[in-house]
Design an enzyme around this catalytic site. Structure first.
Site, short mmCIF file in Angstrom:
data_model
loop_
_atom_site.label_atom_id
_atom_site.label_comp_id
_atom_site.label_asym_id
_atom_site.label_seq_id
_atom_site.Cartn_x
_atom_site.Cartn_y
_atom_site.Cartn_z
N ASN A 230 -29.88 -54.62 -72.75
CA ASN A 230 -29.55 -54.79 -71.33
C ASN A 230 -30.69 -54.36 -70.42
O ASN A 230 -30.84 -54.90 -69.32
CB ASN A 230 -28.26 -54.03 -70.98
CG ASN A 230 -28.32 -52.57 -71.36
OD1 ASN A 230 -28.60 -52.26 -72.52
ND2 ASN A 230 -28.08 -51.69 -70.43
N HIS A 325 -20.27 -46.71 -73.45
CA HIS A 325 -20.32 -48.14 -73.81
C HIS A 325 -19.22 -48.54 -74.78
O HIS A 325 -19.35 -49.50 -75.54
CB HIS A 325 -21.69 -48.50 -74.40
CG HIS A 325 -22.84 -48.22 -73.49
ND1 HIS A 325 -22.89 -48.69 -72.20
CD2 HIS A 325 -23.97 -47.49 -73.67
CE1 HIS A 325 -24.02 -48.27 -71.63
NE2 HIS A 325 -24.68 -47.55 -72.50
N HIS A 354 -26.55 -43.98 -76.94
CA HIS A 354 -27.66 -43.07 -77.19
C HIS A 354 -27.25 -41.91 -78.09
O HIS A 354 -27.31 -40.73 -77.71
CB HIS A 354 -28.24 -42.58 -75.87
CG HIS A 354 -28.73 -43.70 -75.01
ND1 HIS A 354 -28.92 -43.60 -73.67
CD2 HIS A 354 -29.04 -44.99 -75.33
CE1 HIS A 354 -29.33 -44.77 -73.19
NE2 HIS A 354 -29.40 -45.62 -74.17
#
Ligand SMILES: [Fe+2]
Length: 461
Positions: A230, A325, A354
Site C-alpha cells: 500500500n 490490519h 508490522h
C-alpha cells in the site's frame, strides 16, 4: 552474556515450556518483548544514504530478474546531475566486461518533486550460476558491481531466499538489512512497502531516493523480487497525484511480460527449485479481471516436476491474528484461497502487519453462504502463511494480537526481523525467522517444511 540476559532467557524458556504444557497443540504467542525505543527514520545525512562520490555517479543501483529464470537481469540506477550514459558493460571478470547493453531512461514529477534520470537496462544472454561483473556511468564516474546469475531451474537445486517486508529506512530497518546480509541469502523475496516516503508531507520523494541508496549494498549484488504494498500506491488526489504506483513503477521493474502478465504488479519467476507467483493486493482481483485471469492461467502453467516449490507473495496477509490490519486481506482470500489450496501451494508470504506470524496448514474454503462452515480447518493441502511485515519501518511495531490465539496461528511475536527460506531439494526446505534483537545467526522460530507435491507430510510438528 550478562547475568540479566541469562535470567531473561531462562524466563523465556520457562514461559515457552509452560505455554506448551498448558495448551497442548495451541500456538505460541512469544512472551519476548522488544525494547520500546523510538522507531525513527535515519536522517538524510546518515552514512547509509551517502551519495557516491564523483560527478554524476550512478546511485541507487539495484537489480532484479529480467526474464523468468535469470538468464537476463535488469539493472536500474539513477543519475542526478545529467542523463549520462545508459550503457552497462558486463562479463565474467572485472577486466573482461566485453558484453554490453543499452538501457532506457525515464523521469517523473510528483507534486513539487522531479526525479533524477532513472535508468533501466536489461543484461541478456547470461549463463545460469555464473558470476558477472557489471559497470555503468561511462563518461563520468564509473561504478562496478557483481552478481551471480541464479542457477538453472530444476527439481533439486538448493537456494536460499531472504524474506523481508515493510522495510522502510529507520535504524531498525538498517538492523534488519544487516542481519539479513550476515545470514547470506542468494536473493530476496520482498513482500512490499519499500521506502515509506508517503509518511512525509507531499510524499517527500527524496525518501524514495534515500531508500534506494540505503539498500544498494544488497540489491546491487543480488536480485530482489518486488511485491507492491500500500505504501507503493502514492495515490494522493488532494495534491493532484492520481496515478497509482507512479514512483514505484518508474523506479522498479519486474519481468511481468516474460510471465505472460499485462501489468508489472503481478507476475512470476522461476528460481532454482521454486516457482514464485507475485500478486497485487491493491489491484483488481475480482472474477474476470486481468489479475484473476492471469492467476488462473499461471497456476495451470506450474510444473512441480520442474520447480517443486510453489511460493506466493502478496502484501496484505490472509491469515493474520493481529488487530492491526485485521481482515484486510479477507476479500482476496475469499477470491483465491481455493485455487491456492487446489494447487497445493507450499508457502504464502505477506507483509503489511508490522510483526511476525507463522500459521499451521489451515484452509477455509468449505464455506458458502448457507452451510455455516466459516471456521478455518486443518488442511495438509493448504499453504503455510507467513506474515513478515516486521522489517522495521517508521510506523513502529504492531504489538496488539487478538486473544485467544486462533488455532491456525503457530507462532507470533511483535518484534522486528527477517526470515530465510533454504530450499534443500524437492522434498525439504528449512524456514527460519530471525529477530533483530538476537545475533544474526540466531533463529527465533524455525520449521522444516515438506513439499506439498513431493512429500505432503504433516510438517507442523
Ligand atoms: Fe503495508
Amino acid at each position: 552474556m550478562g547475568a540479566r540476559r541469562r535470567l531473561a532467557l531462562l524466563a523465556l524458556a520457562v514461559a515457552l515450556a509452560a505455554a506448551a504444557a498448558t495448551t497442548g497443540h495451541a500456538g505460541v504467542t512469544s512472551p519476548y518483548r522488544r525494547k520500546l525505543e523510538a522507531t525513527a527514520d535515519m536522517p538524510f545525512d546518515a552514512d547509509v544514504f551517502r551519495v557516491p562520490p564523483g560527478y554524476n555517479a550512478p546511485q541507487q543501483v539495484h537489480i532484479t530478474l529480467g526474464d523468468q529464470t535469470g538468464t537476463a537481469m535488469t539493472v536500474s540506477w539513477v543519475t542526478a546531475s545529467e542523463l549520462g550514459n545508459g550503457t552497462v558493460r558486463y562479463g565474467p571478470s572485472p577486466d573482461k566486461m566485453e558484453m554490453s547493453a543499452q538501457g532506457t531512461h525515464t523521469r517523473y514529477d510528483y507534486f513539487n518533486y522531479t526525479s533524477g534520470f532513472i535508468h533501466h537496462c536489461t543484461l541478456r544472454n547470461l549463463k545460469h550460476g555464473v558470476k558477472y561483473y557489471y559497470a555503468m556511468g561511462f563518461g563520468h564516474t564509473v561504478r562496478t558491481f557483481s552478481f551471480t546469475a541464479p542457477p538453472k531451474p530444476g527439481p533439486d537445486v538448493p537456494f536460499k531466499f531472504g524474506l523481508i517486508g515493510d522495510l522502510g529506512q529507520t535504524f531498525d530497518s538498517n538492523s534488519t538489512l544487516s542481519h539479513y546480509e550476515a545470514n547470506g541469502g542468494d536473493a530476496v523475496l520482498f513482500v512490499g512497502d519499500l521506502s515509506y516516503a508517503d509518511a512525509y508531507p507531499l510524499h517527500d520523494n527524496r525518501r524514495w531516493d534515500s531508500w534506494a541508496r540505503f539498500v544498494e549494498r544488497s540489491v546491487a549484488y543480488q536480485p530482489w523480487i518486488w511485491t507492491a504494498g500500500n505504501h507503493e500506491l502514492d495515490y494522493a488526489p488532494e495534491i493532484g497525484e492520481t496515478v497509482p504506483f507512479k514512483p514505484f513503477t518508474r523506479r522498479y521493474r519486474t519481468p511481468y511480460r516474460a510471465a505472460g502478465s499485462t501489468e508489472p504488479l503481478w507476475y512470476s519467476v522461476k528460481v532454482a527449485s521454486a516457482h514464485i507467483i507475485v500478486l497485487s493486493s491493491y489491484s483488481s482481483y475480482g472474477k474476470y479481471t486481468p489479475q484473476w485471469t492471469w492467476l488462473s492461467d499461471e497456476l495451470a502453467r506450474v510444473d512441480r516436476k520442474a520447480t517443486p516449490w510453489l511460493i506466493v507473495l502478496m502484501h496484505s496477509p490472509w491469515y493474520n491474528s493481529n488487530n492491526y490490519h485485521y481482515m484486510e486481506g479477507e476479500t482476496m482470500r475469499v477470491q483465491f484461497e481455493s485455487w491456492l489450496v487446489a494447487a497445493k501451494v507450499d508457502i504464502v508470504l505477506a507483509g503489511h502487519v508490522h510483526s511476525y506470524e507463522r500459521s499451521r496448514r489451515f484452509s477455509n474454503v468449505a464455506y458458502n453462504i448457507v452451510n455455516g462452515k466459516a471456521t478455518p480447518v486443518r488442511d495438509l493441502d493448504a499453504p503455510v502463511y507467513v506474515t513478515i511485515g516486521d522489517g522495521g519501518n517508521i510506523e513502529g511495531i504492531a504489538n496488539n494480537f487478538t486473544e485467544p490465539q486462533p488455532s491456525y496461528s503457530a507462532f507470533r511475536e511483535a518484534s522486528f526481523g527477517h526470515a530465510t527460506l533454504e530450499i534443500k531439494n524437492r522434498t525439504h526446505a528449512y524456514y527460519a525467522w530471525h529477530r533483530n534483537h538476537d545475533g544474526a545467526k540466531a533463529t527465533a522460530d524455525s520449521v522444516w517444511l515438506t513439499n506439498r507435491h513431493h512429500l505432503p507430510t504433516d510438517d507442523s510438528k
